[in-house]
Design a protein around this motif. Structure first.
Motif, PDB file in Angstrom:
ATOM      1  N   VAL A   1       3.335  -1.823 -15.795  1.00 62.33           N
ATOM      2  CA  VAL A   1       4.224  -0.758 -15.322  1.00 62.33           C
ATOM      3  C   VAL A   1       3.519   0.070 -14.249  1.00 62.33           C
ATOM      4  CG1 VAL A   1       5.334   1.419 -15.989  1.00 62.33           C
ATOM      5  CG2 VAL A   1       5.621  -0.619 -17.398  1.00 62.33           C
ATOM      6  N   VAL A   2       2.251   0.419 -14.485  1.00 62.62           N
ATOM      7  CA  VAL A   2       1.480   1.172 -13.496  1.00 62.62           C
ATOM      8  C   VAL A   2       1.427   0.419 -12.168  1.00 62.62           C
ATOM      9  CG1 VAL A   2      -0.809   2.044 -12.911  1.00 62.62           C
ATOM     10  CG2 VAL A   2       0.106   2.397 -15.206  1.00 62.62           C
ATOM     11  N   ALA A   3       1.126  -0.890 -12.223  1.00 58.49           N
ATOM     12  CA  ALA A   3       0.990  -1.684 -11.000  1.00 58.49           C
ATOM     13  C   ALA A   3       2.311  -1.773 -10.245  1.00 58.49           C
ATOM     14  CB  ALA A   3       0.476  -3.080 -11.343  1.00 58.49           C
ATOM     15  N   ALA A   4       3.409  -1.984 -10.966  1.00 57.07           N
ATOM     16  CA  ALA A   4       4.705  -2.136 -10.314  1.00 57.07           C
ATOM     17  C   ALA A   4       5.160  -0.833  -9.667  1.00 57.07           C
ATOM     18  CB  ALA A   4       5.739  -2.614 -11.332  1.00 57.07           C
ATOM     19  N   ARG A   5       5.006   0.292 -10.382  1.00 63.15           N
ATOM     20  CA  ARG A   5       5.429   1.579  -9.835  1.00 63.15           C
ATOM     21  C   ARG A   5       4.524   2.024  -8.692  1.00 63.15           C
ATOM     22  NH1 ARG A   5      10.622   2.599 -11.075  1.00 63.15           N
ATOM     23  NH2 ARG A   5      11.027   2.535 -13.323  1.00 63.15           N
ATOM     24  N   LEU A   6       3.242   1.750  -8.805  1.00 61.34           N
ATOM     25  CA  LEU A   6       2.288   2.217  -7.810  1.00 61.34           C
ATOM     26  C   LEU A   6       2.481   1.534  -6.459  1.00 61.34           C
ATOM     27  CD1 LEU A   6      -0.063   4.185  -7.556  1.00 61.34           C
ATOM     28  CD2 LEU A   6      -1.597   2.315  -8.197  1.00 61.34           C
ATOM     29  N   ARG A   7       2.906   0.283  -6.469  1.00 64.92           N
ATOM     30  CA  ARG A   7       3.085  -0.455  -5.207  1.00 64.92           C
ATOM     31  C   ARG A   7       4.093   0.249  -4.297  1.00 64.92           C
ATOM     32  NH1 ARG A   7       2.280  -5.845  -3.582  1.00 64.92           N
ATOM     33  NH2 ARG A   7       1.713  -6.515  -5.682  1.00 64.92           N
ATOM     34  N   LYS A   8       5.083   0.932  -4.867  1.00 62.07           N
ATOM     35  CA  LYS A   8       6.090   1.610  -4.055  1.00 62.07           C
ATOM     36  C   LYS A   8       5.545   2.855  -3.376  1.00 62.07           C
ATOM     37  CE  LYS A   8       9.807   0.079  -7.136  1.00 62.07           C
ATOM     38  NZ  LYS A   8      10.916   0.503  -8.043  1.00 62.07           N
ATOM     39  N   ILE A   9       4.439   3.401  -3.918  1.00 57.79           N
ATOM     40  CA  ILE A   9       3.874   4.618  -3.340  1.00 57.79           C
ATOM     41  C   ILE A   9       2.665   4.307  -2.466  1.00 57.79           C
ATOM     42  CG2 ILE A   9       3.147   6.979  -3.875  1.00 57.79           C
ATOM     43  CD1 ILE A   9       4.164   6.531  -6.724  1.00 57.79           C
ATOM     44  N   VAL A  10       1.784   3.462  -2.980  1.00 58.09           N
ATOM     45  CA  VAL A  10       0.565   3.077  -2.255  1.00 58.09           C
ATOM     46  C   VAL A  10       0.582   1.561  -2.091  1.00 58.09           C
ATOM     47  CG1 VAL A  10      -1.950   3.175  -2.190  1.00 58.09           C
ATOM     48  CG2 VAL A  10      -0.667   4.998  -3.320  1.00 58.09           C
ATOM     49  N   PRO A  11       0.943   1.042  -0.925  1.00 53.77           N
ATOM     50  CA  PRO A  11       1.013  -0.424  -0.750  1.00 53.77           C
ATOM     51  C   PRO A  11      -0.360  -1.067  -0.941  1.00 53.77           C
ATOM     52  CG  PRO A  11       2.113   0.733   1.050  1.00 53.77           C
ATOM     53  CD  PRO A  11       1.353   1.768   0.282  1.00 53.77           C
ATOM     54  N   TYR A  12      -0.380  -2.239  -1.543  1.00 50.36           N
ATOM     55  CA  TYR A  12      -1.632  -2.976  -1.744  1.00 50.36           C
ATOM     56  C   TYR A  12      -1.330  -4.468  -1.783  1.00 50.36           C
ATOM     57  CZ  TYR A  12       0.014  -3.080  -6.608  1.00 50.36           C
ATOM     58  OH  TYR A  12       0.763  -3.267  -7.740  1.00 50.36           O
ATOM     59  N   ASN A  13      -2.362  -5.275  -1.531  1.00 52.14           N
ATOM     60  CA  ASN A  13      -2.246  -6.729  -1.644  1.00 52.14           C
ATOM     61  C   ASN A  13      -2.707  -7.236  -2.999  1.00 52.14           C
ATOM     62  OD1 ASN A  13      -3.234  -6.433   1.602  1.00 52.14           O
ATOM     63  ND2 ASN A  13      -1.367  -7.555   1.170  1.00 52.14           N
ATOM     64  N   ALA A  14      -3.581  -6.477  -3.650  1.00 50.18           N
ATOM     65  CA  ALA A  14      -4.060  -6.856  -4.975  1.00 50.18           C
ATOM     66  C   ALA A  14      -4.470  -5.594  -5.720  1.00 50.18           C
ATOM     67  CB  ALA A  14      -5.241  -7.825  -4.879  1.00 50.18           C
ATOM     68  N   ILE A  15      -4.326  -5.648  -7.033  1.00 50.06           N
ATOM     69  CA  ILE A  15      -4.736  -4.538  -7.880  1.00 50.06           C
ATOM     70  C   ILE A  15      -5.499  -5.090  -9.069  1.00 50.06           C
ATOM     71  CG2 ILE A  15      -2.537  -4.534  -9.127  1.00 50.06           C
ATOM     72  CD1 ILE A  15      -2.890  -1.519  -9.537  1.00 50.06           C
ATOM     73  N   ALA A  16      -6.569  -4.392  -9.444  1.00 49.61           N
ATOM     74  CA  ALA A  16      -7.341  -4.767 -10.628  1.00 49.61           C
ATOM     75  C   ALA A  16      -7.651  -3.489 -11.403  1.00 49.61           C
ATOM     76  CB  ALA A  16      -8.630  -5.484 -10.243  1.00 49.61           C
ATOM     77  N   ILE A  17      -7.303  -3.474 -12.667  1.00 44.31           N
ATOM     78  CA  ILE A  17      -7.619  -2.340 -13.543  1.00 44.31           C
ATOM     79  C   ILE A  17      -8.659  -2.835 -14.534  1.00 44.31           C
ATOM     80  CG2 ILE A  17      -6.726  -0.667 -15.194  1.00 44.31           C
ATOM     81  CD1 ILE A  17      -4.037  -0.851 -13.795  1.00 44.31           C
ATOM     82  N   TYR A  18      -9.875  -2.280 -14.425  1.00 43.45           N
ATOM     83  CA  TYR A  18     -10.991  -2.693 -15.248  1.00 43.45           C
ATOM     84  C   TYR A  18     -11.165  -1.700 -16.405  1.00 43.45           C
ATOM     85  CZ  TYR A  18     -12.126  -5.229 -10.932  1.00 43.45           C
ATOM     86  OH  TYR A  18     -12.077  -6.024  -9.828  1.00 43.45           O
ATOM     87  N   VAL A  19     -11.559  -2.211 -17.571  1.00 44.65           N
ATOM     88  CA  VAL A  19     -11.803  -1.382 -18.741  1.00 44.65           C
ATOM     89  C   VAL A  19     -13.254  -1.584 -19.169  1.00 44.65           C
ATOM     90  CG1 VAL A  19     -11.189  -1.004 -21.165  1.00 44.65           C
ATOM     91  CG2 VAL A  19      -9.405  -1.439 -19.483  1.00 44.65           C
ATOM     92  N   CYS A  20     -13.911  -0.488 -19.570  1.00 43.14           N
ATOM     93  CA  CYS A  20     -15.312  -0.555 -19.981  1.00 43.14           C
ATOM     94  C   CYS A  20     -15.433  -1.246 -21.336  1.00 43.14           C
ATOM     95  CB  CYS A  20     -15.899   0.846 -20.079  1.00 43.14           C
ATOM     96  SG  CYS A  20     -16.049   1.702 -18.493  1.00 43.14           S
ATOM     97  N   HIS A  21     -16.283  -2.265 -21.383  1.00 43.16           N
ATOM     98  CA  HIS A  21     -16.662  -2.938 -22.626  1.00 43.16           C
ATOM     99  C   HIS A  21     -18.179  -2.948 -22.668  1.00 43.16           C
ATOM    100  CE1 HIS A  21     -12.928  -4.672 -24.377  1.00 43.16           C
ATOM    101  NE2 HIS A  21     -12.474  -4.466 -23.145  1.00 43.16           N
TER     102      HIS A  21
END
Length: 811
Positions: free
Chosen positions: A502-522
């Motif tokens: 949901v974050v990736a889909a909504r964010l594309r309309k505000i900040v255009p990007y070619n790729a998105i990666a959301i990393y989580v600390c492990h």
């Protein structure tokens, strides 16, 4: 004569039998030699040798033809059968060995000589024993009729051998390779009659005056065939141009489908080879060749998000996908191909049992080319990487296709592919093209400015910028609306994957990007939790140590980066196999209540593509995104803890009973065995009493790790509670389980530091169905045997160290 015969089994049998028959007939004929004038015979033999050198290449095959048949007709009219046969054989041998393009094999020469000899013997018999009853002996009409007989007798055997060897239709082969020469045989018969007439009037050596005529006939051969060859080459060039145009169009279509051009080439290689094996006519083969690269052209009418969806389609999406064969067929019908391409494209998703689309055709109602294309397209798709699944090994993919023979696919086509798929795979790999050059990073230095000049952005006075501030107001309202929708959607799900998508889909309309990666600390690494867009596989495979690379630096310092270089991401820096065309990155930290949670990074293909305004928007939502991600992680942890023992990391008692009930149900269905082993630690109470519960917990974790490592991949180990563990061992009978139990009894650990206490295990087993039919009976029986073993262990102390075993019996 043909120089390029491919000797398969059927061809060898035919050529061998025909050559034997021809040699026997020639030997019998030459054995009864007769000659009225040896000098005349020698003269004609010499001329036949010269005529054998005057040869031309035949169209469509590796073969030649000479004007030697002129002197065969002269021999039929004026010489004996044995003399005519020797003249014909001499011309054939000269034709075979005089400056060949490739040296002929002995069997080819024998076959050519045999076919010429058989034709001479039969034609000679016709001329002297049949035709003379109704036609004037020595007249021109008789020789023309003789040419009509000699032409098929001389050309049909070789055409048959070529059709056998190349798996082509006989009529098509004979017509394309030899029928064009039929008028020359008639002209040759007329010239032979003139030579015979001159020999009667001016003596036989007077016929030498006609040698220029023979040469002119040879030159007319060359000119005619040269023109045919030029026309053929022109047609082939046009056909190749059309095919390259088709491939370029198909390449663009496949790029929309996120597949590769190699898929088209491989499908075409497979399809044409199978069609040839099935003996399809040439027109259908050409149609199959074009359809194999154009069968998905109708996907131009299917929305991109459906084509590239990385998962299963919904019923509504599948209905939209099913229109592509209809659209593709309609597009190709407008092209007016000279062969039936559109029917193949329309029907390539039909199934043998009638459950396919769009027309529900069954069996042989489906065009042969569509049946072939369906099989090879499915095979290559299964063996190739797709966005919705991983590639299968080729053997497994072939097994999947073979399993659908008679339902989805034509069994005859599947059988052919199954016999030859390894050979076809090697052929497809050999025909692979190098990857297309990427122009995304190329900059053309020449050309300082376009003819109209560059656009110049000048600041305008506030009074004259009504349009600009109206656009700014509209943009601000749109930004507020999109941010509001994003925040609203973030609270609708506790699923981490759904939240991040949901974050990736909504964010594309505000900040255009070619790729998105959301990393989580492990631990001390950033693991990609959600990736979308270009270089999906590359970013999904990264594990970035905190402090390294672009995203690792953001996680460690908790500061954003604008227009960083994506190529410095730790994990593919310096690896030539991993290359990114992305040029700029925008990364912001995600912080939870207890510190760094992860990093959200956006990538663009253009350099310096992100602005400070884009950073402002990401910082505005990063807190909301962090909270949503943290809640989703907590929910996942709580969900996992409901079935996982927090101390040992093994499944807990609740998970154990669910798994045991499931395994028993499976064993009852499949009539299999299942062993339940209950393990209780010996000496564990002494560890808790002497060293405390922290040391006891450490011993429990150590024993849990040892049990987990000792299990087979399909075994199951859980912590029942306290110091008691349970193992489920499916497929194990009483005899084999005793060996496993003996190994488990050898396990011991040392706890307590310097003043160590040895901790071992007592075990009890119960097997389904001998010892019980449900979970309670099996656990009760295993528990009873475990306590019996525990009482025995009190009388026999086991002294062990890690990885070694020493047993001492005490009274």
């Amino acid at each position: 004569m043909s120089d390029g015969l491919t000797m398969n089994l059927k061809t060898k049998l035919y050529v061998g039998l025909f050559s034997f028959a021809g040699l026997w007939v020639m030997a019998t004929t030459v054995f009864h030699w007769e000659s009225a004038d040896l000098l005349r015979f020698g003269f004609y033999l010499f001329l036949a040798g010269l005529a054998g050198r005057m040869k031309v290449n035949l169209p469509g095959i590796h073969g030649t033809m000479s004007v030697c048949f002129l002197f065969i007709f002269v021999g039929i009219a004026d010489l004996s059968l044995s003399e005519t046969l020797v003249i014909g054989l001499a011309g054939t041998l000269v034709q075979c060995y005089w400056k060949p393009k490739q040296r002929p094999q002995a069997i080819q020469v024998i076959f050519s000589a045999a076919s010429t000899g058989m034709a001479i013997v039969l034609t000679y018999s016709f001329y002297h024993k049949i035709a003379t009853y109704r036609l004037e002996h020595g007249g021109p009409l008789l020789l023309i009729v003789t040419a009509l007989v000699y032409f098929p007798l001389n050309t049909i055997p070789i055409a048959a051998a070529i059709s056998f060897s190349e798996n082509k239709r006989f009529g098509q082969t004979w017509h394309s390779c030899y029928f064009w020469s039929f008028p020359f045989y008639l002209v040759g018969a007329s010239i032979a009659w003139v030579i015979s007439l001159v020999a009667q009037q001016l003596h036989w050596h007077g016929s030498i005056v006609l040698l220029p005529v023979i040469y002119l006939m040879h030159r007319s051969y060359q000119l005619y065939l040269g023109r045919l060859d030029d026309e053929k080459r022109h047609v082939e060039q046009i056909a190749a141009l059309h095919l390259r145009t088709i491939e370029a169009l198909a390449m663009a279509i496949e790029a929309k489908d996120h597949t590769t051009y190699e898929h088209l080439r491989r499908v075409r290689t497979y399809a044409v080879a199978v069609g040839t094996e099935m003996g399809l006519p040439e027109a259908e083969l050409e149609a199959l060749r074009a359809a194999s690269v154009l069968h998905d052209i109708g996907k131009l009418a299917v929305p991109e998000h459906i084509i590239s969806k990385p998962g299963r389609l919904t019923p509504e999406e599948f209905e939209k996908m099913k229109i592509h064969p209809l659209v593709g067929a309609e597009i190709l019908e407008r092209v007016s191909f000279p062969y039936p391409v559109a029917p193949i494209v329309r029907s390539h998703h039909e199934k043998w049992d009638g459950t396919g689309y769009p027309d529900g055709l069954t069996g042989t109602e489906i065009p042969a080319g569509a049946r072939i294309l369906a099989v090879v397209d499915c095979l290559d798709a299964l063996a190739s990487e797709r966005q919705y699944r991983r590639a299968l090994p080729l053997e497994q993919a072939m097994s999947e296709v073979a399993a659908q023979a008679g339902t989805s696919f034509d069994p005859a086509v599947v059988a052919i592919v199954a016999r030859h798929y390894i050979e076809l795979e090697r052929k497809a790999q050999a025909a692979a093209m190098p990857p297309a050059k990427s122009y995304s990073d190329i900059k053309v230095e020449r050309g300082s400015a376009p003819a109209a000049g560059f656009e110049r952005s000048q600041p305008k006075p506030v009074a004259d910028s009504q349009y600009d501030f109206l656009c700014s107001i509209a943009a601000a309202r749109q930004e507020v609306q999109l941010l509001y929708e994003l925040v609203q959607d973030l609270g609708n799900s506790l699923s981490l994957d759904e939240t991040l998508s949901v974050v990736a889909a909504r964010l594309r309309k505000i900040v255009p990007y070619n790729a998105i990666a959301i990393y989580v600390c492990h631990g001390d690494k950033l693991v990609p939790q959600y990736v979308n867009g270009e270089k999906f596989r590359l970013f999904s495979s990264l594990e970035i140590p905190i402090g390294e690379g672009l995203s690792g630096w953001v996680a460690e310092n908790r500061k954003p980066i604008v227009n960083g270089n994506p190529s410095v991401e730790s994990g593919y820096l310096g690896d030539p196999r991993k290359f990114s065309t992305l040029r700029s990155a925008l990364a912001v930290p995600l912080e939870g209540l207890n510190g760094a949670l992860g990093v959200m990074t956006l990538y663009r293909a253009d350099a310096d593509a992100f602005s400070r305004d884009h950073l402002r928007i990401l910082l505005a939502i990063s807190g909301k995104v962090s909270l949503a991600v943290e809640n989703a992680l907590i929910f996942r942890q709580v969900k996992d803890s409901a079935t996982t023992d927090y101390l040992s990391g093994l499944p807990n008692a609740r998970s154990l009973f669910l798994r045991l009930d499931s395994e028993l149900a499976r064993c009852k269905r499949n009539h299999e065995t299942l062993c339940v082993v209950v393990c209780d630690l010996d000496g564990f109470k002494q560890v808790n009493d002497r060293f405390g519960h922290l040391e006891g917990n450490k011993a429990l974790r150590q024993m849990a790790d040892i049990l987990r490592e000792s299990c087979r991949e399909y075994d199951y180990v859980a912590r029942m509670g306290g110091d008691e563990f349970v193992l489920l061992m499916p497929g194990s009978d009483r005899e084999s389980i005793q060996g496993r139990i003996a190994e488990l009894r050898q396990i011991s650990i040392e706890a307590g530091g310097t003043s160590q206490v040895s901790v071992s295990m007592s075990l009890g087993e119960a097997c389904y169905p001998e010892d019980g039919s449900d979970a309670e009976e099996l656990l009760a029986e295993a528990d009873k045997r475990m306590y019996k073993a525990k009482q025995t262990n009190r009388r026999h102390r086991i002294v062990q160290f890690p990885h070694t075993v020493e047993t001492a019996a005490t009274a």
